[in-house]
Design an enzyme around this catalytic site. Sequence first.
Site, PDB file in Angstrom:
ATOM      1  N   HIS A 297     -15.797  29.051  25.587  1.00  0.00           N
ATOM      2  CA  HIS A 297     -15.244  27.700  25.452  1.00  0.00           C
ATOM      3  C   HIS A 297     -13.805  27.693  25.978  1.00  0.00           C
ATOM      4  CE1 HIS A 297     -18.355  25.722  22.913  1.00  0.00           C
ATOM      5  NE2 HIS A 297     -18.628  26.968  22.570  1.00  0.00           N
TER       6      HIS A 297
ATOM      7  N   GLY B 102     -24.390  24.673  27.649  1.00  0.00           N
ATOM      8  CA  GLY B 102     -24.487  24.145  29.007  1.00  0.00           C
ATOM      9  C   GLY B 102     -24.792  25.230  30.022  1.00  0.00           C
TER      10      GLY B 102
ATOM     11  N   GLU C 290     -12.004  25.362  26.849  1.00  0.00           N
ATOM     12  CA  GLU C 290     -11.219  24.208  26.394  1.00  0.00           C
ATOM     13  C   GLU C 290     -10.279  24.561  25.253  1.00  0.00           C
ATOM     14  OE1 GLU C 290     -15.255  23.706  24.172  1.00  0.00           O
ATOM     15  OE2 GLU C 290     -14.494  24.579  26.030  1.00  0.00           O
TER      16      GLU C 290
ATOM     17  N   PRO D  83       0.813  -1.227   0.000  1.00  0.00           N
ATOM     18  CA  PRO D  83       0.000   0.000   0.000  1.00  0.00           C
ATOM     19  C   PRO D  83       0.844   1.274   0.000  1.00  0.00           C
ATOM     20  CG  PRO D  83      -0.906  -1.593   1.555  1.00  0.00           C
ATOM     21  CD  PRO D  83       0.421  -2.131   1.109  1.00  0.00           C
TER      22      PRO D  83
ATOM     23  N   CYS E 287     -21.027  26.989  27.246  1.00  0.00           N
ATOM     24  CA  CYS E 287     -21.819  27.555  26.146  1.00  0.00           C
ATOM     25  C   CYS E 287     -23.294  27.194  26.310  1.00  0.00           C
ATOM     26  CB  CYS E 287     -21.251  27.093  24.799  1.00  0.00           C
ATOM     27  SG  CYS E 287     -21.816  28.111  23.406  1.00  0.00           S
TER      28      CYS E 287
END
Length: 546
Positions: free
Chosen positions: A519, A385, A521, A193, A383
């Site tokens: 956010h 949440g 995160e 491959p 957000c």
Amino acid sequence: MNSNTKIIFVTGGVVSSLGKGVTAASLATLLESRGLNVTMMKLDPYINVDPGTMSPLQHGEVFVTEDGAETDLDLGHYERFIRNKMTQANNFTTGKVYQSVLRRERKGDYLGATIQVIPHITDEIKRRICSGIADDVDVAIVEIGGTVGDIESQPFLEAIRQLRIELGRNRTLFVHLTLLPYIKVAGEIKTKPTQHSVKELRGIGIQADVLVCRCEKKFDDSEKRKIALFTNVDQDCIFTAEDVDTIYEVPLKYNQQGFDAKLVELLNLNAKEADLSEWQNVVNTIRDVKGEVTIAMVGKYVSLTEAYKSLNEALYNAGYKKGVKVKIKFVDSEDVNENNVESYFKDVAAILVPGGFGSRGVEGKIISIKYARENQIPFLGICLGMQLAVIEYARNILGIKDAHSSELEPTTANPVIGLITEWQAEDGTVHQRTHSSDLGGTMRLGGYKCVLKQGSRAREIYQADEVVERHRHRYEVNSNYVERLEEAGLIFSGRSEDNKLMELIEIPQHKWFIACQAHPEFTSTPRYGHKLFESYIQAAIENSNN
């Protein structure tokens, strides 16, 4: 881009999801550890202008940059691996390229020429690559999305083929990532491959300078010799990308193989010896975790964990900082109801409701938030949440039983969450939006300052008067309900700089109940973590111990 900047192009073959993004980010980490200024770029071959309106179940997470671009999740990898921050210039799509070309065609900028893929589309791709690299950058690593052989990728591959000719071999390098399948029954690694993938790339006019072979296990020199013979790649330019326990080990594995030294040699870079002590500390911290803590994440995209990639990594990173492994229990919010809610959360240390759009699964999230509030389970809302936490509080504490969001229930008589019709960006420009505006690119996007309330838990966690977090939303807490919510015990511990938008809420009587409109995160990294997530995980650990 200055005349000395070097560009490394990273392509992929055989199959998708081999880890091009992690490989590209790892190479950037290694070069950065050698004192070089490195940036990264992702070229996506899909026709969407950006991933902002794409389903997370198809595309995965939409990563938001500081300047408000909605981008591919690989840019999240880039920011977690290197120190340089990404911008809207670091990610573009086929759709964005065609949009620019067609806009200029409508204006008459092409003076009546017939618009074609070559040269007009390829020229625009080259222009965006070169203009997206700042003058102070030593090395730019450009990842080409998709797989060699895909029809969508061809204009990008043609563009980088031309750039090799225009910039020269001393300034460009082609790194190709392929798959070496290991056939367990035969006990063999198959190179065919990879041979065909390199052959396909050569058919486009690109000869790979370096091969990275993804494999379950290390392969020996005999396999390397065979690959080198049939791919026309030097044996010492073939490297292994073996499976590891954590992606943050990958730079160390490549360094052990001398990958970064080979890049320095091939590009004639003026670089010092690699200092990976900080990165080694990250990996050691991950390896040294002792306990485990379980977090329930209640969302509607849980069938694809990539939909919450940055959030998952932020939780893991916070866990590493606190010496525990975070186990995420994904809960489909559509399955949660008043009768079974306890069965989902009886074995978890904390509950998290992430961002999202649309009404599907909303009531299950609200029930989960209520359960966390009433049972003193540490809760973090992000957000949507946060918006649902406000709705839950309004319904069950204020007694406004029909409280809702005008996004989810347009006819509600009590829209405690409403559309942001106007807001001011960091540069002072005023943005406006109505219900009839386009969905794409019309949200409150990017980094915004949040002023923290003195004496609040949020202020104590961040240890700052104000913070900057990244946003991606159209709806906010309706200011008409703020006073009543505060009188009922809800604290708005973070507000926008102009005091008009509610950014953070908390319940002081609760063990740990915080929700944010932003956010956070997106700014968490394995090196530095994030204070909010670390505090949340600490609360989960304490709850688990009790």
